[in-house]
Scaffold this motif. Structure first.
Motif, PDB file in Angstrom:
ATOM      1  N   ALA A 108      13.352  41.985 -41.856  1.00 51.12           N
ATOM      2  CA  ALA A 108      12.333  41.642 -42.851  1.00 51.12           C
ATOM      3  C   ALA A 108      11.015  41.272 -42.184  1.00 51.12           C
ATOM      4  CB  ALA A 108      12.834  40.492 -43.726  1.00 51.12           C
ATOM      5  N   ALA A 109      11.079  40.480 -41.092  1.00 49.78           N
ATOM      6  CA  ALA A 109       9.859  40.036 -40.417  1.00 49.78           C
ATOM      7  C   ALA A 109       9.123  41.211 -39.780  1.00 49.78           C
ATOM      8  CB  ALA A 109      10.203  38.993 -39.351  1.00 49.78           C
ATOM      9  N   ARG A 115       8.974  44.227 -40.827  1.00 46.19           N
ATOM     10  CA  ARG A 115       8.315  45.032 -41.853  1.00 46.19           C
ATOM     11  C   ARG A 115       7.296  44.254 -42.683  1.00 46.19           C
ATOM     12  NH1 ARG A 115      12.130  47.274 -39.811  1.00 46.19           N
ATOM     13  NH2 ARG A 115      12.667  49.485 -39.981  1.00 46.19           N
ATOM     14  N   TYR A 116       7.243  42.974 -42.513  1.00 52.10           N
ATOM     15  CA  TYR A 116       6.253  42.169 -43.227  1.00 52.10           C
ATOM     16  C   TYR A 116       4.857  42.449 -42.647  1.00 52.10           C
ATOM     17  CZ  TYR A 116       3.641  38.085 -44.813  1.00 52.10           C
ATOM     18  OH  TYR A 116       2.698  37.263 -45.362  1.00 52.10           O
ATOM     19  N   ARG A 134       3.407  45.278 -42.225  1.00 47.54           N
ATOM     20  CA  ARG A 134       3.508  46.352 -41.234  1.00 47.54           C
ATOM     21  C   ARG A 134       2.224  47.163 -41.126  1.00 47.54           C
ATOM     22  NH1 ARG A 134       8.869  49.984 -40.379  1.00 47.54           N
ATOM     23  NH2 ARG A 134       8.318  50.811 -38.332  1.00 47.54           N
ATOM     24  N   ILE A 177       5.495  37.368 -37.764  1.00 44.77           N
ATOM     25  CA  ILE A 177       4.748  36.652 -38.804  1.00 44.77           C
ATOM     26  C   ILE A 177       3.361  36.266 -38.293  1.00 44.77           C
ATOM     27  CG2 ILE A 177       4.672  34.593 -40.241  1.00 44.77           C
ATOM     28  CD1 ILE A 177       6.721  36.690 -41.104  1.00 44.77           C
TER      29      ILE A 177
END
Length: 283
Positions: A120-121, A123-124, A126, A181
């Motif tokens: 998830a991180a 692709r956050y 991206r 992040i």
């Protein structure tokens, strides 16, 4: 249309970085292979039934296939991930029935949480990270990256050091989440050693948002890894060890990595080893 070759943005010479990563992958990869299949060999010699390995094997194969299908890792990296997952899935829970007094401690849930958090991180934000040249490759992580981040957890699990395995997983999650992040927010980072403002993605640079996210990720992994215990006492110590590994990673990045002496894979491996060693000493 011919694609342009990616620009090398690191301070370490590319040849040295590749040599370090290759050495790390082969050495740790061989140890992981031995750790994964040593129980199988031992059981065969003792004429013990091998069916307890069936469920861990299928689960690990499914996990590796999922990682590959999501393009979270290359085929070679998925194979390394299979070995690590196989170690964590079979030891010690599946074999505790053969060892009097052994306690079944499920390790695979923590690995699964690490995958979810880092996936998830990564692709956050991206698109923003890609525009700055900071995003992970769309082909997924390389074998050396999997070894660098998860190899210590697999080795400690194979050796029966439960706390070290969980803390290594927690540090790996914290490192990836904090970096991803921090880079996605675009806020200026500060060099850990001097406090100087540097661009996001700079070796040894830390951001407040990234650090808090990384510490939270470590707490989640440690919490999942210790949820079967009757006491919450180990949680704090293990989280502190993971946090120490996270800052040790930034320290190495701000010193040896910035000077071109160590590549990112060796820095990550050393940081998880540092965190796992602290946890083993403090347990």
């Amino acid at each position: 249309m011919n694609q342009e070759m990616p620009i090398w943005r690191r301070t370490i010479p590319e040849s040295r970085d590749k040599a370090q990563s290759k050495m790390l992958t082969w050495v740790v990869g061989v140890l992981l292979m031995f750790g994964a299949f040593a129980p199988l060999i031992a059981a065969a010699k003792l004429s013990l039934p091998l069916w307890p390995l069936g469920r861990p094997f299928l689960f690990s194969a499914a996990f590796a296939a999922l990682v590959l299908a999501l393009r979270a890792a290359t085929p070679a990296a998925s194979a390394i991930g299979f070995l690590i997952c196989f170690i964590l899935a079979q030891a010690p829970a599946e074999w505790s029935r053969y060892t009097p007094g052994a306690v079944a401690r499920p390790l695979w849930p923590a690995l699964l949480v690490v995958f979810i958090l880092t996936f998830a991180a990564t692709r956050y934000g991206r698109a923003r990270k890609e525009s700055r040249g900071l995003s992970e490759s769309r082909r997924g992580r390389r074998a050396s990256q999997i070894v660098a981040n998860l190899g210590v957890a697999g080795l400690f699990a194979a050796a029966g050091h439960y706390e070290g395995c969980i803390v290594a997983l927690a540090e790996a999650a914290a490192d990836t989440v904090s970096s991803e992040i921090g880079q996605a927010t675009g806020h200026p980072a500060r060099l850990l050693t001097t406090g100087k403002v540097v661009a996001p993605g700079t070796n040894g640079g830390v951001t407040l948002a990234g650090t808090l996210a990384g510490l939270a990720a470590a707490a989640i992994v440690v919490g999942i890894g210790t949820m079967h215990l009757l006491s919450w006492r180990p949680l704090g110590t293990m989280w502190i060890a993971a946090a120490a590994g996270l800052f040790f990673d930034s320290l190495l990045g701000a010193t040896l990595e910035r000077r071109g002496l160590l590549g990112n894979d060796l820095v990550n491996f050393a940081s998880t080893l540092f965190a796992a060693s602290i946890a083993s000493v403090l347990r």
